[in-house]
Scaffold this motif. Structure first.
Motif, PDB file in Angstrom:
ATOM      1  N   VAL A  56      44.914  36.527  21.697  1.00 53.75           N
ATOM      2  CA  VAL A  56      44.480  37.575  22.711  1.00 53.75           C
ATOM      3  C   VAL A  56      43.197  37.490  22.977  1.00 53.75           C
ATOM      4  O   VAL A  56      42.807  37.681  24.377  1.00 53.75           O
ATOM      5  N   THR A  57      42.078  37.185  22.355  1.00 55.48           N
ATOM      6  CA  THR A  57      40.792  36.832  22.856  1.00 55.48           C
ATOM      7  C   THR A  57      40.743  35.920  24.045  1.00 55.48           C
ATOM      8  O   THR A  57      40.025  36.178  25.016  1.00 55.48           O
ATOM      9  N   GLU A  58      41.544  34.789  23.744  1.00 55.78           N
ATOM     10  CA  GLU A  58      41.523  34.075  24.722  1.00 55.78           C
ATOM     11  C   GLU A  58      42.035  34.583  26.086  1.00 55.78           C
ATOM     12  O   GLU A  58      41.437  34.326  27.124  1.00 55.78           O
ATOM     13  N   CYS A  59      43.080  35.298  25.991  1.00 51.65           N
ATOM     14  CA  CYS A  59      43.640  36.204  27.080  1.00 51.65           C
ATOM     15  C   CYS A  59      42.436  36.853  27.621  1.00 51.65           C
ATOM     16  O   CYS A  59      42.456  36.982  29.157  1.00 51.65           O
ATOM     17  N   PHE A  60      42.011  37.515  26.947  1.00 52.45           N
ATOM     18  CA  PHE A  60      40.892  38.582  27.735  1.00 52.45           C
ATOM     19  C   PHE A  60      39.622  37.772  28.243  1.00 52.45           C
ATOM     20  O   PHE A  60      39.033  38.097  29.141  1.00 52.45           O
ATOM     21  N   LEU A  61      39.089  36.602  27.351  1.00 55.19           N
ATOM     22  CA  LEU A  61      37.909  35.808  27.910  1.00 55.19           C
ATOM     23  C   LEU A  61      38.393  35.112  29.196  1.00 55.19           C
ATOM     24  O   LEU A  61      37.480  34.998  30.134  1.00 55.19           O
ATOM     25  N   LEU A  62      39.574  34.645  29.336  1.00 49.74           N
ATOM     26  CA  LEU A  62      40.099  33.957  30.727  1.00 49.74           C
ATOM     27  C   LEU A  62      40.073  34.936  31.786  1.00 49.74           C
ATOM     28  O   LEU A  62      39.539  34.686  32.998  1.00 49.74           O
ATOM     29  N   ALA A  63      40.293  36.024  31.381  1.00 50.08           N
ATOM     30  CA  ALA A  63      40.332  37.317  32.660  1.00 50.08           C
ATOM     31  C   ALA A  63      39.111  37.785  32.799  1.00 50.08           C
ATOM     32  O   ALA A  63      38.630  37.959  33.989  1.00 50.08           O
ATOM     33  N   VAL A  64      37.854  37.446  32.041  1.00 41.50           N
ATOM     34  CA  VAL A  64      36.444  37.634  32.318  1.00 41.50           C
ATOM     35  C   VAL A  64      36.095  36.799  33.064  1.00 41.50           C
ATOM     36  O   VAL A  64      35.294  36.751  33.864  1.00 41.50           O
ATOM     37  N   MET A  65      36.344  35.373  32.605  1.00 46.61           N
ATOM     38  CA  MET A  65      35.918  34.312  33.508  1.00 46.61           C
ATOM     39  C   MET A  65      36.463  34.346  34.982  1.00 46.61           C
ATOM     40  O   MET A  65      35.664  33.974  35.923  1.00 46.61           O
ATOM     41  N   ALA A  66      37.772  34.831  35.116  1.00 44.58           N
ATOM     42  CA  ALA A  66      38.131  35.155  36.399  1.00 44.58           C
ATOM     43  C   ALA A  66      37.397  36.049  37.343  1.00 44.58           C
ATOM     44  O   ALA A  66      37.061  35.894  38.526  1.00 44.58           O
ATOM     45  N   TYR A  67      36.899  37.251  36.510  1.00 47.36           N
ATOM     46  CA  TYR A  67      36.391  38.320  37.173  1.00 47.36           C
ATOM     47  C   TYR A  67      34.824  37.736  37.447  1.00 47.36           C
ATOM     48  O   TYR A  67      34.359  38.258  38.499  1.00 47.36           O
ATOM     49  N   ASP A  68      34.428  37.025  36.732  1.00 47.36           N
ATOM     50  CA  ASP A  68      32.939  36.227  37.021  1.00 47.36           C
ATOM     51  C   ASP A  68      33.126  35.480  38.184  1.00 47.36           C
ATOM     52  O   ASP A  68      32.293  35.572  39.288  1.00 47.36           O
TER      53      ASP A  68
ATOM     54  N   SER B 240      35.657  41.159  24.370  1.00 42.36           N
ATOM     55  CA  SER B 240      37.020  40.226  24.373  1.00 42.36           C
ATOM     56  C   SER B 240      37.192  39.785  22.648  1.00 42.36           C
ATOM     57  O   SER B 240      38.428  40.026  22.608  1.00 42.36           O
ATOM     58  N   TRP B 241      36.190  39.550  21.976  1.00 40.28           N
ATOM     59  CA  TRP B 241      36.256  39.439  20.590  1.00 40.28           C
ATOM     60  C   TRP B 241      36.877  40.632  19.815  1.00 40.28           C
ATOM     61  O   TRP B 241      37.853  40.408  18.957  1.00 40.28           O
TER      62      TRP B 241
ATOM     63  N   ALA C  81      48.655  40.064  27.116  1.00 41.26           N
ATOM     64  CA  ALA C  81      48.930  38.761  27.881  1.00 41.26           C
ATOM     65  C   ALA C  81      49.252  38.878  29.323  1.00 41.26           C
ATOM     66  O   ALA C  81      48.568  38.350  30.079  1.00 41.26           O
ATOM     67  N   VAL C  82      50.186  39.640  29.579  1.00 41.11           N
ATOM     68  CA  VAL C  82      50.814  39.985  31.177  1.00 41.11           C
ATOM     69  C   VAL C  82      49.857  40.550  31.823  1.00 41.11           C
ATOM     70  O   VAL C  82      49.392  40.161  33.075  1.00 41.11           O
ATOM     71  N   ILE C  83      49.156  41.608  31.472  1.00 44.69           N
ATOM     72  CA  ILE C  83      48.295  42.622  32.042  1.00 44.69           C
ATOM     73  C   ILE C  83      46.985  41.560  32.536  1.00 44.69           C
ATOM     74  O   ILE C  83      46.706  41.474  33.617  1.00 44.69           O
ATOM     75  N   PRO C  84      46.301  41.022  31.292  1.00 43.97           N
ATOM     76  CA  PRO C  84      45.246  39.944  31.725  1.00 43.97           C
ATOM     77  C   PRO C  84      45.746  38.885  32.805  1.00 43.97           C
ATOM     78  O   PRO C  84      44.817  38.450  33.705  1.00 43.97           O
ATOM     79  N   PHE C  85      46.930  38.509  32.581  1.00 46.86           N
ATOM     80  CA  PHE C  85      47.533  37.546  33.725  1.00 46.86           C
ATOM     81  C   PHE C  85      47.298  37.868  35.011  1.00 46.86           C
ATOM     82  O   PHE C  85      47.055  37.372  35.930  1.00 46.86           O
ATOM     83  N   MET C  86      48.014  38.989  35.037  1.00 50.00           N
ATOM     84  CA  MET C  86      48.011  39.922  36.450  1.00 50.00           C
ATOM     85  C   MET C  86      46.685  40.317  37.169  1.00 50.00           C
ATOM     86  O   MET C  86      46.535  39.944  38.205  1.00 50.00           O
ATOM     87  N   LEU C  87      45.806  40.449  36.148  1.00 45.60           N
ATOM     88  CA  LEU C  87      44.431  40.710  36.734  1.00 45.60           C
ATOM     89  C   LEU C  87      43.753  39.434  37.223  1.00 45.60           C
ATOM     90  O   LEU C  87      43.139  39.180  38.254  1.00 45.60           O
ATOM     91  N   ILE C  88      44.122  38.353  36.541  1.00 46.58           N
ATOM     92  CA  ILE C  88      43.501  36.793  36.756  1.00 46.58           C
ATOM     93  C   ILE C  88      44.185  36.660  38.224  1.00 46.58           C
ATOM     94  O   ILE C  88      43.468  35.994  39.008  1.00 46.58           O
TER      95      ILE C  88
END
Length: 313
Positions: free
Chosen positions: A115-127, A154-155, A213-220
Motif C-alpha cells: 500500500v505504501t508503494e501505491c501511495f508513493l507512486l501517486a505522490v511521484m505522479a503528483y510531483d 505514504s508510509w 490501490a484503485v483510487i491511487p491508480f485513478m489519481l495517477i
C-alpha cells in the motif's frame, strides 16, 4: 505439520502453523529456482541500493523527483525482503513451515509495504504533474518540508488499515489443512484454508483494494492525462522528448505494479488458480522491483551521468 488437539464435545484440529508449498510440486527445479531467486534478490538490493546512494551523494540529484525515487528504492528493498529471504530458505532447506504469528507478521508487512508503494507512486505522479503543468509554482509547492510530509504520510497511512486487515483475517478459525499453496503468506491462500464464512473478509479485501490501490491508480491516471496534455502543447521538440522520457519511466513502473496487483486481488474467486496466483505475486513482488532501477536509470540521463561521475576510473 503443526497442530494442537482439543475437545469441545467432539474432536477437532486447530491449525497453529502453516506449510508454504511454494514450488514443491517441481522438485527437480528447487536448486535452479534457488539460484534464480537469489540472483533476482541480489539484483534488487544492488540496483535499488545504488539508486539510494546516488540520489544522496550527487548534488545534481537533490530535487524532489530524486528524493522520492530514493525513498521508492528503499521501499522496494523492504518490500521484497519481507518474502524473498524466507522463500530462499525454504528452497534451500526444504523446511517450509511458518508459524501462525510469523505468517501474520509477514502478511501485515507485505500489505503495508504494498500500500505504501501505491501511495508513493501517486505522490511521484503528483510531483511530475506540478513540475510540468505548474512549473512556476513548483519550488513553492514541492518544497523540502512538503516532500518529507508526503513520504511520511505514504508510509504511515498504510499501517493502520493493514494491521486491521491482518487482524481480521487471522481472527478467523483455521481448522483442517494447514497447507498454503503459495510461496509466501498472502491474503488469498490464507483465506482458502480458513473455516467458516469468509464473505465479509473477501468484501473487506475488495474494499481495501479499491481504497488503497484503485483510487491511487485513478489519481495517477488523472495526473498523467493532464501531464500529457501539457506536454503536447510544448513548442520545443526537445522539451517534449525530455518530458516524455521522464514521465514514461514512471508510467512503466506504474503499469507493471498496478496491473499485476489489481488483476491478482480483484479477480473473481472462481478465476483464482494457484499457479496463476504464484506467477502474478512473483511478478509484482520480485520482477517489478528488479526492473525499477533499470527503468529509471537507463531512461534517465541525469542518473546515468551521476553514476558515471561517481564510478571509480
Amino acid at each position: 505439520m503443526k497442530y494442537t488437539e482439543g475437545m469441545t464435545g467432539a474432536n477437532f484440529t486447530k491449525v497453529v502453523g502453516f506449510i508454504l508449498l511454494g514450488f514443491s510440486d517441481y522438485p527437480n527445479l528447487q536448486g535452479f529456482l534457488f539460484w534464480i531467486f537469489l540472483i533476482i534478490y541480489m539484483s534488487i538490493l544492488i540496483g535499488n541500493g545504488l539508486i539510494i546512494v546516488i540520489t544522496k551523494i550527487d548534488s545534481a540529484l537533490q530535487t524532489p523527483m530524486y528524493f522520492f525515487l530514493g525513498n521508492f528504492s528503499f521501499l522496494e528493498i523492504c518490500y521484497t525482503s519481507v518474502t524473498l529471504p524466507k522463500m530462499l530458505m525454504d528452497l534451500c532447506t526444504k523446511n517450509r513451515n511458518i508459524s501462525f504469528l510469523n505468517c501474520a507478521v509477514q502478511l501485515c508487512l507485505f500489505l503495508s509495504f504494498g500500500v505504501t508503494e501505491c501511495f508513493l507512486l501517486a505522490v511521484m505522479a503528483y510531483d511530475r504533474y506540478v513540475a510540468i503543468c505548474r512549473p512556476l509554482y513548483y519550488p513553492l509547492i514541492m518544497n523540502h518540508r512538503v516532500c518529507v510530509y508526503l513520504v511520511i504520510a505514504s508510509w504511515i497511512g498504510a499501517i493502520p488499515g493493514q494491521i486491521g486487515q491482518t487482524y481480521q483475517i487471522f481472527s478467523l478459525p483455521f481448522c483442517g489443512s494447514n497447507k498454503l499453496n503459495h510461496a509466501f503468506c498472502d491474503i488469498t491462500p490464507v483465506l482458502e484454508v480458513a473455516c467458516g464464512d469468509i464473505s465479509m473478509n473477501q468484501s473487506a479485501v475488495y474494499a481495501g483494494v479499491v481504497v488503497f490501490a484503485v483510487i491511487p491508480f485513478m489519481l495517477i491516471l488523472t495526473s498523467y492525462i493532464k501531464i500529457i496534455s501539457s506536454i503536447l502543447k510544448l513548442q520545443s521538440v526537445k522539451g517534449r522528448q525530455k518530458a516524455f522520457s521522464t514521465c514514461s519511466s514512471h508510467l512503466i513502473v506504474v503499469s507493471l505494479f498496478f496491473g499485476s496487483g489489481i488483476i491478482m486481488y480483484l479477480r473473481p474467486k472462481s478465476s483464482h488458480f494457484a499457479g496463476t496466483d504464484k506467477v502474478l505475486s512473483l511478478f509484482y513482488n520480485m520482477v517489478t522491483p528488479m526492473f525499477n532501477p533499470l527503468i529509471y536509470s537507463l531512461r534517465n540521463k541525469d542518473v546515468i551521468v551521476a553514476i558515471k561521475k561517481h564510478l571509480p576510473t
